[in-house]
Design a protein around this motif. Structure first.
Motif, short mmCIF file in Angstrom:
data_model
loop_
_atom_site.label_atom_id
_atom_site.label_comp_id
_atom_site.label_asym_id
_atom_site.label_seq_id
_atom_site.Cartn_x
_atom_site.Cartn_y
_atom_site.Cartn_z
N GLY A 49 -69.84 -83.54 12.19
CA GLY A 49 -69.92 -82.40 13.09
C GLY A 49 -69.35 -82.64 14.47
N ASN A 50 -69.41 -83.89 14.95
CA ASN A 50 -69.09 -84.14 16.35
C ASN A 50 -67.94 -85.10 16.62
N ASN A 51 -67.60 -85.94 15.63
CA ASN A 51 -66.55 -86.93 15.88
C ASN A 51 -65.21 -86.26 16.19
N LEU A 52 -64.55 -86.71 17.24
CA LEU A 52 -63.31 -86.07 17.68
C LEU A 52 -62.19 -86.19 16.65
N GLN A 53 -62.09 -87.37 16.02
CA GLN A 53 -61.04 -87.55 15.02
C GLN A 53 -61.28 -86.65 13.81
N VAL A 54 -62.54 -86.54 13.39
CA VAL A 54 -62.88 -85.65 12.28
C VAL A 54 -62.55 -84.21 12.64
N ASN A 55 -62.91 -83.81 13.86
CA ASN A 55 -62.61 -82.44 14.29
C ASN A 55 -61.10 -82.19 14.30
N SER A 56 -60.36 -83.18 14.76
CA SER A 56 -58.90 -83.05 14.78
C SER A 56 -58.35 -82.94 13.36
N ASN A 57 -58.88 -83.79 12.45
CA ASN A 57 -58.44 -83.73 11.05
C ASN A 57 -58.71 -82.37 10.43
N MET A 58 -59.90 -81.82 10.69
CA MET A 58 -60.27 -80.53 10.11
C MET A 58 -59.45 -79.40 10.71
N LEU A 59 -59.14 -79.51 12.00
CA LEU A 59 -58.33 -78.48 12.63
C LEU A 59 -56.93 -78.46 12.04
N SER A 60 -56.39 -79.66 11.80
CA SER A 60 -55.06 -79.74 11.18
C SER A 60 -55.08 -79.12 9.79
N LEU A 61 -56.16 -79.39 9.05
CA LEU A 61 -56.28 -78.83 7.70
C LEU A 61 -56.43 -77.31 7.77
N THR A 137 -57.69 -85.80 3.95
CA THR A 137 -58.57 -85.53 5.09
C THR A 137 -60.01 -85.92 4.78
N ASP A 138 -60.48 -85.55 3.59
CA ASP A 138 -61.85 -85.92 3.19
C ASP A 138 -62.02 -87.44 3.18
N LEU A 139 -61.04 -88.14 2.62
CA LEU A 139 -61.11 -89.59 2.55
C LEU A 139 -61.18 -90.19 3.95
N ALA A 140 -60.32 -89.72 4.85
CA ALA A 140 -60.31 -90.23 6.22
C ALA A 140 -61.64 -89.95 6.93
N ASN A 141 -62.16 -88.76 6.75
CA ASN A 141 -63.42 -88.39 7.42
C ASN A 141 -64.60 -89.22 6.91
N TYR A 142 -64.67 -89.42 5.60
CA TYR A 142 -65.79 -90.18 5.05
C TYR A 142 -65.68 -91.67 5.38
N GLN A 143 -64.47 -92.15 5.58
CA GLN A 143 -64.33 -93.54 6.01
C GLN A 143 -64.87 -93.72 7.43
N ILE A 144 -64.73 -92.69 8.25
CA ILE A 144 -65.30 -92.75 9.60
C ILE A 144 -66.83 -92.74 9.51
N VAL A 145 -67.37 -91.91 8.62
CA VAL A 145 -68.82 -91.88 8.41
C VAL A 145 -69.31 -93.25 7.96
N ARG A 146 -68.61 -93.83 7.04
CA ARG A 146 -69.00 -95.13 6.51
C ARG A 146 -68.97 -96.20 7.60
N THR A 147 -67.99 -96.14 8.47
CA THR A 147 -67.90 -97.08 9.58
C THR A 147 -69.11 -96.95 10.49
N ALA A 148 -69.49 -95.72 10.79
CA ALA A 148 -70.64 -95.48 11.67
C ALA A 148 -71.93 -96.00 11.03
N GLN A 149 -72.08 -95.76 9.73
CA GLN A 149 -73.28 -96.25 9.04
C GLN A 149 -73.32 -97.78 9.05
#
Length: 388
Positions: A49-61, A137-149
């Protein structure tokens, strides 16, 4: 296969929108910020919901998806332009039409031709292209989630180490104090004092190093969670390992499910679908992708099997450490009775007590290790590649 093209105006709009989503963080101030708490169960939701890279990825999609909607409108306009052009052609070929009308028709025909070319530039990605981008995009976003966890768990690994070293520091302080007392009474040497001080200094350096690592984790987590880098973060309790989940693991059926969920496999299949058989070059690319997919299928099987075995090993390690803690606790109970009876010195009892505390941290670390391995297994089941 259609060629992806973007209108300059649309590109400018997307770039403007991207810039608009990036918050401007206030400059550092001396003012103390209100701490915020992050629970492990909320990490995924917060990152997505808040990560800037995720937001950017979703906006591009989203921008690609919006273009697909615009494309339908462009096609309607192009149809209108085509019909208008046919009418103008009929006027130009009509011998009874006046020269003034033909002049207007010629001018209008040129304008419509230019408009047709502009609209044709709006040709969007194919459905396969869009689906490929969606998967990536999904793969990139979930990899960010995994990094945070993973950082959440790393935070606690550091905390356990810091607490363990801090407890042992009390023993070294006693050792230094004892060495100094003996030296003052001419019963010890200055070397004993210096060695005790060196050990304490070395320990302090280790604690400081771990504390700095912990602060670095805080900074990274703030950014991953969409906060300012210097916000004050409080980590919630680390969850206990899900042993019920481990008891239900079925390696054979899980392998099939993991392969079906694999983002790498889905992406390669979609890349293969986009290629045509029109040239040898594209055929070679398809064959290469087939080989890549076969290798990825083998990697998933290997990774899942390795992860399953690691989980079983971690469970054994945890059981052994829990037993060792139980023994240490029993030993401390006996030592306390001796200490109260005056049979055991305060220093010796302190060493036994520290051993119990150290075993407690060891159990916590083992539980955390098992928890992390279970989470890694679950991520493979959700389609992400195994972490190295």
């Amino acid at each position: 296969m259609k060629v992806r093209k973007q209108a300059v105006l649309f590109t400018m709009v997307v770039l403007f929108a991207l810039n608009a989503t990036v918050p401007v963080f206030a400059e550092d101030t001396a003012e103390k910020k209100t701490p915020y708490t992050i629970e492990y169960s909320k990490v995924e939701q917060t990152v997505l919901g808040n990560n800037l890279q995720v937001n950017s990825n979703m906006l591009s999609l989203d921008s690609l998806d919006n273009k697909n909607e615009l494309k339908k409108k462009y096609e309607n306009i192009l149809d209108t332009v085509s019909k208008a052009s046919q009418s103008l052609t009929a006027i130009l070929n009509d011998p009874d039409a006046s020269e003034e009308l033909k002049t207007v028709a010629k001018g209008t025909s040129v304008t419509l031709s230019t408009l047709s070319k502009i609209l044709d530039m709006q040709e969007d990605t194919s459905e396969d292209d869009f689906e490929l981008t969606d998967l990536q995009t999904d793969l990139a976003n979930y990899q960010i989630v995994r990094t945070a966890q993973s950082l959440f768990s790393t935070h606690y690994q550091l905390q356990y180490n810091i607490e363990d070293l801090t407890d042992s520091r009390a023993l070294l302080e006693n050792t230094l104090s004892t060495a100094q007392t003996k030296y003052n009474l001419k019963q010890g040497t200055s070397l004993d004092v210096a060695q005790a001080q060196d050990a304490l200094n070395t320990l302090d350096c280790s604690i400081t190093n771990l504390q700095n690592q912990s602060k670095a984790i805080d900074t990274e987590m703030n950014i991953l969670l969409g906060h300012s880098y210097n916000d004050t973060i409080v980590f919630g309790n680390v969850p206990n390992p899900d042993t019920d989940y481990t008891n239900k693991i079925d390696p054979d059926s899980d392998l099939t499910a993991a392969r079906d969920a694999s983002y790498n496999i889905k992406i390669k299949r979609k890349q293969r679908a986009i290629l045509s058989d029109e040239t040898y070059k594209e055929k070679d690319k398809k064959n290469a992708l087939n080989d890549d997919m076969e290798l990825e299928l083998q990697n998933i099987g290997s990774s899942l099997d390795k992860q399953y075995k690691t989980i079983q090993e971690k469970k054994v390690v945890l059981t052994a450490k829990q037993q060792k803690l139980a023994t240490a606790e029993f030993s401390q109970e006996q030592a306390l009775k001796k200490h109260e009876a005056g049979i055991l010195s305060t220093m010796d009892y302190a060493k036994i007590r520290y051993n119990t505390l150290s075993q407690q941290y060891s159990v916590k670390a083992a539980m955390l290790g098992l928890f992390q391995e279970i989470e890694s297994y679950k991520w493979i089941m959700r389609g992400l590649p195994a972490s190295n």
